[in-house]
Motif scaffolding. Structure first.
Motif, short mmCIF file in Angstrom:
data_model
loop_
_atom_site.label_atom_id
_atom_site.label_comp_id
_atom_site.label_asym_id
_atom_site.label_seq_id
_atom_site.Cartn_x
_atom_site.Cartn_y
_atom_site.Cartn_z
N ARG A 69 45.72 17.53 14.24
CA ARG A 69 45.19 16.23 13.91
C ARG A 69 46.26 15.16 14.15
NH1 ARG A 69 42.39 18.05 9.21
NH2 ARG A 69 44.25 17.66 8.00
N ASN A 70 47.44 15.48 13.66
CA ASN A 70 48.55 14.54 13.75
C ASN A 70 48.92 14.24 15.19
OD1 ASN A 70 51.73 14.20 13.89
ND2 ASN A 70 51.01 13.40 11.93
N GLU B 262 44.64 25.26 7.54
CA GLU B 262 44.80 23.84 7.20
C GLU B 262 46.07 23.27 7.81
OE1 GLU B 262 43.59 21.59 4.21
OE2 GLU B 262 42.80 23.14 2.88
N ARG B 263 47.07 24.13 7.85
CA ARG B 263 48.36 23.71 8.36
C ARG B 263 48.28 23.35 9.84
NH1 ARG B 263 53.49 24.11 6.65
NH2 ARG B 263 54.89 24.24 8.42
N LEU C 208 53.80 6.25 8.84
CA LEU C 208 53.48 7.48 8.10
C LEU C 208 53.16 8.70 8.99
CD1 LEU C 208 53.43 8.35 5.17
CD2 LEU C 208 50.98 7.86 5.12
N ALA D 289 46.20 20.28 10.40
CA ALA D 289 46.97 19.07 10.10
C ALA D 289 47.87 18.71 11.27
CB ALA D 289 47.79 19.28 8.83
N TYR E 27 55.14 12.69 9.11
CA TYR E 27 54.64 14.07 9.10
C TYR E 27 54.99 14.82 10.38
CZ TYR E 27 52.38 13.10 4.74
OH TYR E 27 52.17 12.79 3.43
N GLY F 80 47.80 13.83 9.04
CA GLY F 80 48.56 15.01 9.45
C GLY F 80 49.40 15.64 8.37
N ALA F 81 49.15 15.29 7.09
CA ALA F 81 49.90 15.95 6.02
C ALA F 81 49.36 17.36 5.84
CB ALA F 81 49.75 15.18 4.72
N THR F 82 50.28 18.33 5.75
CA THR F 82 49.84 19.71 5.53
C THR F 82 49.58 19.89 4.04
OG1 THR F 82 52.12 20.36 5.27
CG2 THR F 82 51.19 20.61 7.46
N ARG G 166 46.59 10.72 3.75
CA ARG G 166 47.73 11.50 4.21
C ARG G 166 47.28 12.71 5.01
NH1 ARG G 166 52.61 10.43 1.75
NH2 ARG G 166 52.51 8.82 0.15
N LYS G 167 46.23 13.38 4.51
CA LYS G 167 45.76 14.56 5.22
C LYS G 167 45.20 14.19 6.58
CE LYS G 167 44.49 18.31 2.84
NZ LYS G 167 43.60 19.16 2.05
#
Lengths: 241, 422
Positions: free
Chosen positions: A81-82, A74-75, A106, A78, A110, B318-320, B314-315
């Motif tokens: 994705r970001n 998931e990390r 936002l 994320a 992250y 890109g929020a982990t 948030r996810k």
């Protein structure tokens, strides 16, 4: 940019399994402007989830920007994705207690960008979309079109390679919808790949390539803004309705 | 952790739901408040009662003679027993006996110094008596072995006698006349327990034997045991009874013949009661606290549910999972820690206030010369800092625990599901 090979995806609820994607093969090149259409239950949301690394697939291969996306933690998902993807949603999905600028900033939060710098960048992007005077406004003080423009700025700020838009005009009136599509076209001209999920034919008609999903397969592929043939099909569909 | 944005986000959610946050926090604050008040009250009770033991060493034993109540070995009942120096020596050699002193009362005599005089009680004892009685030496020294060896005419007087006879004169080295006998003052003692009073003079036992015709007779024995358990202490008590029964020819089962007061036994029993009370206090307090914490957990679940959409956004951006867990966990810890702190502060303030008032009252009583001889039930009802700090730690842990399950739930939110319009 995006390569899908024989992608399968099933959902399990108790003892029932629902085979949603049944072997999708798809290639989307860099800089393409693509729309995905299909009736509800055709698997377009599932496909978008997979493309957005928000869900895993069961079988097949998905390459995004040359990298195989499979069983990511998931990390990592994320992070990827970001850095690679930007999302635009039907209902804008701005965070209600943050003002426009903070919403736009936002994704950079992250990425660990410092507050001052990311707010300055957010202002730049808002300026590009003509929203600088509204930077300090809360989402509930903005009109639908303004909200979606804030959301687009938010999707752009991390300088993604691909923008995934889930019914970006679904909650907007026709005129605003066209304005938003104009913005997306402009972004597309800068070389960013854009994938739109929509059920509105006129919106889909503005894209270069239409992928029609049917029962978990690609039913139809209308390429290169072949508007004439699409419009013919569109008219046919209207008749059958 | 010290990320301004994260804190701002937590504060903004708290601000949005003031009443909800307040009620949640109130449950926790109330829990910790009750725990502090209960613990304080428990401590007060325990401090009050155990202060009554402070006048003597807690492992002390006091032995005195009475009359037999059973016929034995040809003797009739009703015979009085007289303790002697041989008993002192025999008991002193017993295994678990540590300090021991014989006691002999000379009775009331007139104490005279210059033009001041008064009637006081004189007691003869051994040097060990200081430890058994837990005397505090105010000035000078206590009776020592050399005083004993030479039967010196020296005396340790109580602080009350000093106040009465020696007004502004240092009594050490002064000559005090007891009846017609001059004694040199070597020290002044004080009692921790004001009930016992300090209206007597202490002289070496050997001196009493020479001067006051004590001979081998003694009135009373006082001793302390080594560091032993209650059971062992009871065994010592029984051994002493058997030994004296043999020496003085009375029935060992004759409880009337010899009186023994075992302070350890009493102390241990009392302390056991308080340990049980304390245990209950903790049980009740922690029970109250758990109710509060379950409340926090509940609220956090609702918060997560309400914020599902936001978490999804948030996810997608890109929020982990870690950052989402951190967000919920921190909020939960913040609410519990803050509310807990407030509750603890109020609880401790209340108990300190009660303590302050009680001390004022006690002082007023001492000033009026009242307080003496009262059995104290309640004293210093405060919670020590160590307990308060550990309660705080407990709270933060509890806050983390309360937030953990909601946080895990939050981190497992699937963005697309969260973002889809219902």
């Amino acid at each position: 940019m995006i390569t899908l090979k024989n992608i399968h995806k099933s959902y399990f609820t108790g003892s029932n399994s629902l085979h949603v994607l049944k072997g999708i093969d798809l290639e989307i090149n860099q800089g393409e402007f693509v729309s995905i259409m299909g009736s509800s239950g055709s698997g377009k949301s599932t496909l978008l989830n997979l493309l957005g690394i928000l869900d895993n697939y069961d079988k097949g291969e998905y390459h995004l920007d040359g990298k195989l996306i499979r069983n990511m933690s998931e990390r990592n998902a994320a992070k990827y994705r970001n850095e690679t993807l930007g999302f635009i949603f039907q209902s804008f999905n701005l965070i209600s207690f943050k003002n426009a600028m903070e919403n736009v900033a936002l994704p950079l939060y992250y990425q660990g960008v410092r507050r001052k710098k990311r707010n300055a960048m957010a202002l730049d992007y808002l300026d590009k979309l003509g929203l600088k005077p509204w930077a300090e406004h809360m989402p509930n003080e903005l009109s639908g079109g303004q909200k979606q423009r804030v959301a687009i700025a938010r999707a752009l700020i991390s300088q993604p390679k691909v923008i995934l838009a889930d019914e970006p005009t679904g909650a907007l009136d026709t005129q605003t919808s066209y304005e938003v599509m104009d913005i997306l076209k402009g972004i597309h001209k800068e070389g960013i790949t854009i994938i739109i999920v929509t059920h509105e034919h006129d919106i889909a008609a503005m894209t270069d390539k239409i992928i029609k999903l049917k029962d978990g397969n690609i039913g139809d592929l209308i390429i290169n803004g072949d508007l004439a043939s699409f419009k013919k099909n569109y008219a046919k569909e209207l008749q059958t309705l | 952790m010290f990320d301004i944005d994260k804190w701002q986000e937590i504060l903004s959610t708290i601000k949005k739901n003031k009443l909800r946050t307040f009620l949640t926090g109130f449950a926790v604050a109330w829990g910790i408040f009750m725990l502090m008040v209960l613990l304080g009250a428990g401590n007060g009770l325990s401090n009050g009662v155990s202060s009554n033991f402070q006048g003597n060493a807690i492992n002390a034993m006091w032995i005195w003679s009475r009359e037999t109540s059973m016929p034995y070995a040809g003797f009739q009942s009703g015979r009085s027993i007289q303790l002697e120096m041989s008993d002192y020596e025999a008991i002193g050699e017993m295994e678990n006996v540590d300090k021991i002193s014989a006691r002999f009362w000379i009775g009331d005599r007139t104490y005279a110094f210059q033009s001041e005089y008064g009637t006081y009680n004189t007691q003869a004892c051994h040097p060990d008596y200081k430890i058994i009685e837990n005397f505090q030496i105010k000035t000078g020294r206590f009776i020592n072995n050399i005083d004993m060896q030479y039967g010196r005419k020296v005396m340790v007087i109580g602080a009350d006698i000093q106040d009465a006879l020696f007004k502004n004169i240092d009594p050490i080295g002064q000559i005090l006349r007891v009846g017609n006998v001059p004694f040199k003052i070597i020290g002044v003692y004080n009692e921790i327990d004001p009930r016992e009073g300090t209206r007597q003079g202490l002289i070496p036992l050997t001196t009493a034997q020479k001067l006051f015709n004590a001979g081998d007779r003694i009135h009373n024995l006082a001793l302390t045991t080594h560091d032993i358990t209650k059971q062992e202490s009871e065994q010592v008590e029984e051994d002493i009874r058997n030994l004296l029964a043999k020496n003085h020819k009375f029935n060992p089962d004759d409880e009337r013949a010899i009186g023994i007061y075992n302070s350890l036994e009493n102390y241990v029993e009392t302390m056991n009661i308080f340990r049980t009370i304390k245990l209950f206090v903790w049980l009740i307090g922690i029970g109250t606290l758990i109710a509060g914490i379950v409340g926090v957990s509940n609220i956090m679940l609702i918060v997560v549910k309400e914020r599902t959409k936001e978490i999804g956004i948030r996810k997608a951006l890109g929020a982990t999972p870690g950052s989402i867990i951190g967000l919920v966990l921190l909020e939960s810890i913040l609410i519990t820690a803050l509310a807990g702190y407030v509750g603890m502060f109020l609880g401790i303030s209340l108990m300190e206030g009660v303590n302050f008032m009680m001390e004022q009252q006690a002082q007023a009583q001492v000033g009026a010369g009242g307080d003496r001889g009262e059995f104290r039930m309640f004293m210093n009802p405060t919670v020590d800092l160590r307990i308060a700090v550990s309660a705080m730690m407990l709270l933060v842990t509890a806050g983390a625990l309360a937030g953990y399950f909601p946080a895990r739930k939050a981190s497992s939110v699937k963005p697309i599901e969260a973002l889809h319009d219902e």
